[in-house]
Design an enzyme around this catalytic site. Structure first.
Site, short mmCIF file in Angstrom:
data_model
loop_
_atom_site.label_atom_id
_atom_site.label_comp_id
_atom_site.label_asym_id
_atom_site.label_seq_id
_atom_site.Cartn_x
_atom_site.Cartn_y
_atom_site.Cartn_z
N ASP A 1 0.87 -1.18 0.00
CA ASP A 1 0.00 0.00 0.00
C ASP A 1 0.90 1.23 0.00
O ASP A 1 1.64 1.46 0.97
CB ASP A 1 -0.90 -0.05 1.25
CG ASP A 1 -1.92 1.08 1.26
OD1 ASP A 1 -1.62 2.15 0.70
OD2 ASP A 1 -3.00 0.90 1.84
N ILE A 2 0.86 2.01 -1.06
CA ILE A 2 1.83 3.10 -1.17
C ILE A 2 1.53 4.27 -0.23
O ILE A 2 2.31 5.20 -0.12
CB ILE A 2 1.99 3.62 -2.62
CG1 ILE A 2 0.71 4.28 -3.14
CG2 ILE A 2 2.48 2.52 -3.55
CD1 ILE A 2 0.94 5.11 -4.41
N ALA B 1 -3.12 4.41 -8.27
CA ALA B 1 -3.74 5.74 -8.27
C ALA B 1 -5.12 5.68 -7.63
O ALA B 1 -5.77 4.64 -7.60
CB ALA B 1 -3.89 6.25 -9.71
N THR C 1 -1.91 12.75 -15.81
CA THR C 1 -3.16 12.91 -16.55
C THR C 1 -3.27 14.26 -17.26
O THR C 1 -2.70 15.26 -16.80
CB THR C 1 -4.34 12.77 -15.55
OG1 THR C 1 -5.55 13.15 -16.20
CG2 THR C 1 -4.17 13.66 -14.32
N ASP C 2 -4.03 14.26 -18.32
CA ASP C 2 -4.38 15.50 -19.04
C ASP C 2 -5.21 16.43 -18.15
O ASP C 2 -5.28 17.63 -18.41
CB ASP C 2 -5.20 15.15 -20.29
CG ASP C 2 -6.38 14.24 -19.97
OD1 ASP C 2 -6.17 13.21 -19.30
OD2 ASP C 2 -7.52 14.57 -20.35
N TYR D 1 -8.99 15.67 -7.76
CA TYR D 1 -8.22 14.61 -8.42
C TYR D 1 -7.04 15.22 -9.19
O TYR D 1 -5.89 14.79 -9.05
CB TYR D 1 -9.12 13.82 -9.38
CG TYR D 1 -8.38 12.93 -10.34
CD1 TYR D 1 -7.85 11.70 -9.93
CD2 TYR D 1 -8.17 13.32 -11.67
CE1 TYR D 1 -7.15 10.89 -10.82
CE2 TYR D 1 -7.48 12.51 -12.56
CZ TYR D 1 -6.97 11.30 -12.13
OH TYR D 1 -6.27 10.51 -13.00
N LYS E 1 -3.02 14.82 -8.55
CA LYS E 1 -2.13 14.25 -9.58
C LYS E 1 -0.99 15.22 -9.90
O LYS E 1 0.14 14.79 -10.14
CB LYS E 1 -2.92 13.92 -10.85
CG LYS E 1 -3.92 12.76 -10.71
CD LYS E 1 -3.26 11.42 -10.41
CE LYS E 1 -2.49 10.87 -11.58
NZ LYS E 1 -1.95 9.51 -11.28
N1 LIG Z 1 -7.67 5.32 -17.04
C1 LIG Z 1 -7.45 6.45 -17.70
O1 LIG Z 1 -8.09 6.75 -18.73
C2 LIG Z 1 -6.41 7.42 -17.20
C3 LIG Z 1 -6.41 8.72 -17.70
C4 LIG Z 1 -5.41 9.60 -17.29
C5 LIG Z 1 -4.45 9.18 -16.38
N2 LIG Z 1 -4.49 7.92 -15.88
C6 LIG Z 1 -3.43 7.53 -14.93
O2 LIG Z 1 -2.85 6.31 -15.36
C7 LIG Z 1 -2.49 5.51 -14.22
C8 LIG Z 1 -3.14 4.14 -14.33
O3 LIG Z 1 -4.56 4.33 -14.41
P1 LIG Z 1 -5.56 3.10 -14.50
O4 LIG Z 1 -6.84 3.58 -15.05
O5 LIG Z 1 -4.86 1.91 -15.11
O6 LIG Z 1 -5.73 2.80 -12.98
P2 LIG Z 1 -6.74 1.78 -12.25
O7 LIG Z 1 -7.20 0.74 -13.21
O8 LIG Z 1 -7.72 2.58 -11.49
O9 LIG Z 1 -5.73 1.06 -11.26
C9 LIG Z 1 -5.22 1.75 -10.17
C10 LIG Z 1 -4.58 0.71 -9.29
O10 LIG Z 1 -4.04 1.39 -8.16
C11 LIG Z 1 -4.26 0.54 -7.06
N3 LIG Z 1 -4.21 1.30 -5.82
C12 LIG Z 1 -5.10 2.20 -5.35
N4 LIG Z 1 -4.70 2.67 -4.16
C13 LIG Z 1 -3.51 2.07 -3.89
C14 LIG Z 1 -2.62 2.13 -2.81
N5 LIG Z 1 -2.85 2.92 -1.75
N6 LIG Z 1 -1.49 1.37 -2.86
C15 LIG Z 1 -1.24 0.56 -3.91
N7 LIG Z 1 -2.07 0.44 -4.96
C16 LIG Z 1 -3.20 1.20 -4.94
C17 LIG Z 1 -5.63 -0.05 -7.30
O11 LIG Z 1 -5.79 -1.20 -6.51
P3 LIG Z 1 -7.27 -1.76 -6.15
O12 LIG Z 1 -7.71 -2.46 -7.42
O13 LIG Z 1 -7.03 -2.65 -5.01
O14 LIG Z 1 -8.12 -0.57 -5.84
C18 LIG Z 1 -5.54 -0.36 -8.78
O15 LIG Z 1 -4.96 -1.62 -9.00
C19 LIG Z 1 -2.93 6.32 -13.01
O16 LIG Z 1 -1.83 7.06 -12.54
C20 LIG Z 1 -3.98 7.25 -13.55
O17 LIG Z 1 -4.11 8.43 -12.79
C21 LIG Z 1 -5.44 7.03 -16.27
#
Ligand SMILES: NC(=O)c1ccc[n+]([C@@H]2O[C@H](COP(=O)([O-])OP(=O)(O)OC[C@H]3O[C@@H](n4cnc5c(N)ncnc54)[C@H](OP(=O)(O)O)[C@@H]3O)[C@@H](O)[C@H]2O)c1
Length: 266
Positions: free
Chosen positions: A19-20, A43, A84-85, A108, A112
């Site tokens: 857990d970060i 995240a 993120t954008d 959010y 970020k």
């Molecule tokens: N998805 C998009 O379109 C998008 C757009 C812009 C930027 N981003 C960025 O891209 C990155 C990846 O996004 P994503 O959509 O792939 O993310 P995601 O599917 O929501 O996955 C986030 C992961 O972080 C884990 N997590 C949450 N809290 C944590 C903690 N305290 N310690 C360790 N792990 C933790 C979650 O675990 P649990 O499953 O247990 O909750 C989940 O596995 C992020 O930085 C996000 O901000 C994503």
């Protein structure tokens, strides 16, 4: 991400395993593993929920990243972090460059942005801004993300609402992973990079292109951002310019080519 690093000794850690938001655990785990690189995919991504869960959002998106940056500094690891954008306010008509001034409009986005700054405090760190991630899983039943669900709904024959004014540069996950690998393997300069597929489009244009590629007649309901009330404000114009990544030797495919490759790989 796993495939792009399949020839490396990759140690994927879940939230339960690390857990970060627990600084001592991060410090000890990274010290014990002594990795050459840390890739932070963790995240707090509930953009609307973050408006009420401010502390939780900052704990993961900002202070968790700070712990990783400290650990990277102590062990000499290169830190990769994704942003993120949404750090921009969207009040422009030209794709954002890394040098453009951020102006976050939600909790959010603020969390970020602070995470970006903490990540970049590590001696060797890359912050990759991505947006509208798609192709998140090889397992088609676990489709996620706006584009993934858009395809699923169009294939199911549903009528899909699509924004005619929100402009995006979608990011295919495997391209982001390959870009990450490129930056790790080369002597690219550390810093902030926009890591999105090339080009830009409104969500309606994305939907029409996907329908063309799937040979579907889509049922789309055009909507505009101001017709939808969401808890957190989002930028309307979110396109990012990825020229800096190209200059660093990695050319992201156009978003439409990335969609073609993803649909073919399903
Ligand atoms: N998805 C998009 O379109 C998008 C757009 C812009 C930027 N981003 C960025 O891209 C990155 C990846 O996004 P994503 O959509 O792939 O993310 P995601 O599917 O929501 O996955 C986030 C992961 O972080 C884990 N997590 C949450 N809290 C944590 C903690 N305290 N310690 C360790 N792990 C933790 C979650 O675990 P649990 O499953 O247990 O909750 C989940 O596995 C992020 O930085 C996000 O901000 C994503």
């Amino acid at each position: 991400m796993l495939e792009a690093f399949s020839d490396r000794d990759l140690i994927p850690l879940t939230r339960v395993e690390l857990d970060i938001t627990e600084p001592a655990r991060v410090r000890d785990a990274i010290a014990e593993l002594s990795p050459s690189a840390i890739i932070n995919c963790a995240a707090f991504n509930d953009v609307d929920g973050a408006e009420d869960e401010v502390q939780a959002a900052f704990a993961v998106n900002a202070f968790g990243v700070r712990s990783l940056a400290f650990a990277a500094e102590r062990t000499g690891a290169t830190l990769f972090h994704f942003s993120t954008d949404f750090v921009f306010d969207g009040c422009t008509s030209k794709p954002y460059r890394e040098s453009d001034r951020p102006s976050p409009k939600s909790i959010y986005a603020e969390s970020k942005l602070l995470g970006e700054w903490f990540a970049l405090s590590a001696p060797r760190a890359f912050v990759l801004r991505v947006e509208s991630l798609f192709g998140c899983s090889r397992d088609w039943s676990r489709r996620r993300g706006t584009l993934d669900s858009l395809v699923a709904r169009m294939e199911a024959g549903e009528t899909v609402p699509v924004f005619t004014d929100r402009v995006v540069s979608p990011s295919r996950l495997s391209d982001v992973a390959t870009a990450t690998r490129h930056l790790l393997d080369t002597d690219a300069e550390s810093g902030l990079y926009h890591c999105v597929n090339a080009g830009r489009a409104t969500w309606r244009e994305v939907a029409e292109e996907v329908a063309r590629q799937l040979d579907l007649t889509p049922r789309l309901t055009p909507i505009t951002v101001d017709q939808v009330t969401l808890r957190a404000e989002r930028p309307v114009f979110c396109a990012l310019d990825n020229a800096k990544l190209t200059e660093a030797g990695f050319e992201m495919p156009s978003w439409s080519d990335a969609v073609t490759q993803w649909l073919a790989a399903r």
